[in-house]
Design a protein around this motif. Structure first.
Motif, PDB file in Angstrom:
ATOM      1  N   ARG A   1       0.841  -1.451   0.039  1.00 14.72           N
ATOM      2  CA  ARG A   1       0.080  -0.031  -0.151  1.00 14.72           C
ATOM      3  C   ARG A   1       0.877   1.308   0.165  1.00 14.72           C
ATOM      4  O   ARG A   1       0.341   2.393  -0.195  1.00 14.72           O
ATOM      5  CB  ARG A   1      -1.092   0.017   1.033  1.00 14.72           C
ATOM      6  CG  ARG A   1      -1.855  -1.210   1.013  1.00 14.72           C
ATOM      7  CD  ARG A   1      -3.211  -0.648   1.714  1.00 14.72           C
ATOM      8  NE  ARG A   1      -4.214  -1.684   1.505  1.00 14.72           N
ATOM      9  CZ  ARG A   1      -5.142  -1.708   0.463  1.00 14.72           C
ATOM     10  NH1 ARG A   1      -4.940  -0.852  -0.207  1.00 14.72           N
ATOM     11  NH2 ARG A   1      -5.958  -2.781   0.180  1.00 14.72           N
ATOM     12  N   GLY A   2       2.111   1.050   0.250  1.00 13.89           N
ATOM     13  CA  GLY A   2       3.042   2.111   0.318  1.00 13.89           C
ATOM     14  C   GLY A   2       4.094   2.069  -1.056  1.00 13.89           C
ATOM     15  O   GLY A   2       4.581   1.176  -1.423  1.00 13.89           O
ATOM     16  N   ARG A   3       4.326   3.212  -1.524  1.00 13.34           N
ATOM     17  CA  ARG A   3       5.553   3.248  -2.638  1.00 13.34           C
ATOM     18  C   ARG A   3       6.968   3.172  -1.809  1.00 13.34           C
ATOM     19  O   ARG A   3       7.042   3.983  -0.828  1.00 13.34           O
ATOM     20  CB  ARG A   3       5.355   4.196  -3.499  1.00 13.34           C
ATOM     21  CG  ARG A   3       6.071   4.401  -4.780  1.00 13.34           C
ATOM     22  CD  ARG A   3       5.537   5.538  -5.681  1.00 13.34           C
ATOM     23  NE  ARG A   3       6.121   6.854  -4.939  1.00 13.34           N
ATOM     24  CZ  ARG A   3       5.024   7.962  -5.132  1.00 13.34           C
ATOM     25  NH1 ARG A   3       3.972   7.656  -5.222  1.00 13.34           N
ATOM     26  NH2 ARG A   3       5.197   8.957  -4.556  1.00 13.34           N
ATOM     27  N   PRO A   4       7.544   2.499  -2.421  1.00 17.10           N
ATOM     28  CA  PRO A   4       8.946   2.381  -1.981  1.00 17.10           C
ATOM     29  C   PRO A   4       9.517   3.807  -1.992  1.00 17.10           C
ATOM     30  O   PRO A   4       9.587   4.565  -2.970  1.00 17.10           O
ATOM     31  CB  PRO A   4       9.904   1.395  -2.852  1.00 17.10           C
ATOM     32  CG  PRO A   4       9.123   0.511  -3.408  1.00 17.10           C
ATOM     33  CD  PRO A   4       7.762   1.624  -3.633  1.00 17.10           C
ATOM     34  N   GLU A   5      10.210   4.218  -0.690  1.00 14.75           N
ATOM     35  CA  GLU A   5      10.961   5.581  -0.505  1.00 14.75           C
ATOM     36  C   GLU A   5      11.976   5.653  -1.706  1.00 14.75           C
ATOM     37  O   GLU A   5      12.719   5.157  -2.254  1.00 14.75           O
ATOM     38  CB  GLU A   5      11.767   5.541   0.794  1.00 14.75           C
ATOM     39  CG  GLU A   5      12.272   6.983   0.861  1.00 14.75           C
ATOM     40  CD  GLU A   5      12.753   6.985   2.259  1.00 14.75           C
ATOM     41  OE1 GLU A   5      13.662   7.846   2.724  1.00 14.75           O
ATOM     42  OE2 GLU A   5      12.260   6.268   3.318  1.00 14.75           O
ATOM     43  N   GLY A   6      11.812   6.802  -2.262  1.00 13.60           N
ATOM     44  CA  GLY A   6      12.619   7.504  -3.362  1.00 13.60           C
ATOM     45  C   GLY A   6      12.440   6.959  -4.702  1.00 13.60           C
ATOM     46  O   GLY A   6      13.013   7.203  -5.674  1.00 13.60           O
ATOM     47  N   THR A   7      10.992   6.332  -4.898  1.00 14.14           N
ATOM     48  CA  THR A   7      10.660   5.735  -5.988  1.00 14.14           C
ATOM     49  C   THR A   7       9.676   6.892  -6.561  1.00 14.14           C
ATOM     50  O   THR A   7       8.772   7.070  -5.999  1.00 14.14           O
ATOM     51  CB  THR A   7       9.968   4.393  -6.094  1.00 14.14           C
ATOM     52  OG1 THR A   7      10.937   3.399  -5.659  1.00 14.14           O
ATOM     53  CG2 THR A   7       9.492   3.834  -7.406  1.00 14.14           C
ATOM     54  N   ASP A   8       9.719   7.313  -7.859  1.00 12.90           N
ATOM     55  CA  ASP A   8       8.688   7.991  -8.293  1.00 12.90           C
ATOM     56  C   ASP A   8       7.501   7.539  -9.028  1.00 12.90           C
ATOM     57  O   ASP A   8       7.703   6.354  -9.346  1.00 12.90           O
ATOM     58  CB  ASP A   8       9.427   8.722  -9.727  1.00 12.90           C
ATOM     59  CG  ASP A   8       8.369   9.927 -10.083  1.00 12.90           C
ATOM     60  OD1 ASP A   8       8.299  11.142  -9.469  1.00 12.90           O
ATOM     61  OD2 ASP A   8       7.817  10.058 -11.287  1.00 12.90           O
ATOM     62  N   GLU A   9       6.302   8.014  -8.688  1.00 10.58           N
ATOM     63  CA  GLU A   9       4.933   7.478  -9.267  1.00 10.58           C
ATOM     64  C   GLU A   9       5.129   7.348 -10.614  1.00 10.58           C
ATOM     65  O   GLU A   9       4.455   6.165 -11.061  1.00 10.58           O
ATOM     66  CB  GLU A   9       3.819   8.695  -8.784  1.00 10.58           C
ATOM     67  CG  GLU A   9       2.602   8.359  -9.326  1.00 10.58           C
ATOM     68  CD  GLU A   9       1.763   7.305  -8.194  1.00 10.58           C
ATOM     69  OE1 GLU A   9       1.024   6.588  -8.552  1.00 10.58           O
ATOM     70  OE2 GLU A   9       2.275   7.434  -7.122  1.00 10.58           O
ATOM     71  N   SER A  10       5.779   7.857 -11.622  1.00  4.88           N
ATOM     72  CA  SER A  10       5.728   7.515 -13.051  1.00  4.88           C
ATOM     73  C   SER A  10       6.518   6.270 -13.491  1.00  4.88           C
ATOM     74  O   SER A  10       6.408   5.523 -14.190  1.00  4.88           O
ATOM     75  CB  SER A  10       6.496   8.686 -13.770  1.00  4.88           C
ATOM     76  OG  SER A  10       7.862   8.864 -13.290  1.00  4.88           O
ATOM     77  N   ALA A  11       7.165   5.547 -12.272  1.00  3.25           N
ATOM     78  CA  ALA A  11       7.860   4.396 -12.504  1.00  3.25           C
ATOM     79  C   ALA A  11       6.938   3.300 -12.476  1.00  3.25           C
ATOM     80  O   ALA A  11       7.076   1.904 -12.887  1.00  3.25           O
ATOM     81  CB  ALA A  11       8.777   4.112 -11.312  1.00  3.25           C
ATOM     82  N   TYR A  12       5.423   3.576 -12.219  1.00  3.34           N
ATOM     83  CA  TYR A  12       4.573   2.331 -12.267  1.00  3.34           C
ATOM     84  C   TYR A  12       3.726   2.528 -13.201  1.00  3.34           C
ATOM     85  O   TYR A  12       3.066   3.710 -13.721  1.00  3.34           O
ATOM     86  CB  TYR A  12       3.680   2.359 -10.890  1.00  3.34           C
ATOM     87  CG  TYR A  12       4.585   2.084  -9.647  1.00  3.34           C
ATOM     88  CD1 TYR A  12       4.831   1.028  -9.298  1.00  3.34           C
ATOM     89  CD2 TYR A  12       5.268   3.113  -8.927  1.00  3.34           C
ATOM     90  CE1 TYR A  12       5.741   0.504  -8.239  1.00  3.34           C
ATOM     91  CE2 TYR A  12       6.262   2.910  -7.909  1.00  3.34           C
ATOM     92  CZ  TYR A  12       6.449   1.366  -7.785  1.00  3.34           C
ATOM     93  OH  TYR A  12       7.119   1.191  -6.583  1.00  3.34           O
ATOM     94  N   ARG A  13       3.147   1.374 -13.990  1.00  4.24           N
ATOM     95  CA  ARG A  13       2.012   1.286 -14.822  1.00  4.24           C
ATOM     96  C   ARG A  13       0.766   1.119 -14.404  1.00  4.24           C
ATOM     97  O   ARG A  13       0.491   0.187 -13.408  1.00  4.24           O
ATOM     98  CB  ARG A  13       2.113   0.059 -15.853  1.00  4.24           C
ATOM     99  CG  ARG A  13       3.765   0.389 -16.710  1.00  4.24           C
ATOM    100  CD  ARG A  13       3.776  -0.777 -17.793  1.00  4.24           C
ATOM    101  NE  ARG A  13       3.745  -1.792 -17.351  1.00  4.24           N
ATOM    102  CZ  ARG A  13       3.757  -2.984 -18.054  1.00  4.24           C
ATOM    103  NH1 ARG A  13       3.756  -2.950 -19.287  1.00  4.24           N
ATOM    104  NH2 ARG A  13       3.821  -4.376 -17.327  1.00  4.24           N
TER     105      ARG A  13
END
Length: 65
Positions: free
Chosen positions: A51-63
């Motif tokens: 439910r959380g994005r890994p720290e330092g990962t941008d939202e645009s990295a996900y499809r």
């Protein structure tokens, strides 16, 4: 060329069903995170749902599903 012992690519209908089931799982079953592993002919695959994005990962990295 497909070989009998090689997995076949998923059809569009199968991919649509996978997306639908993943959305449903995430909405109804996933608490905070899930860590899964599956074996393939090419080695292990590790799957992390969170439910959380890994720290330092941008939202645009996900499809989107």
């Amino acid at each position: 060329m497909e070989h009998a012992d090689q997995p076949q690519r998923m059809s569009e209908a199968e991919m649509a069903q996978l997306r639908q089931l993943l959305r449903r799982y995430c909405a109804q079953e996933l608490d905070q995170w899930e860590a899964l592993r599956t074996e393939t002919p090419y080695g292990s695959v590790y799957i992390t749902l969170s439910r959380g994005r890994p720290e330092g990962t941008d939202e645009s990295a996900y499809r989107p599903l």
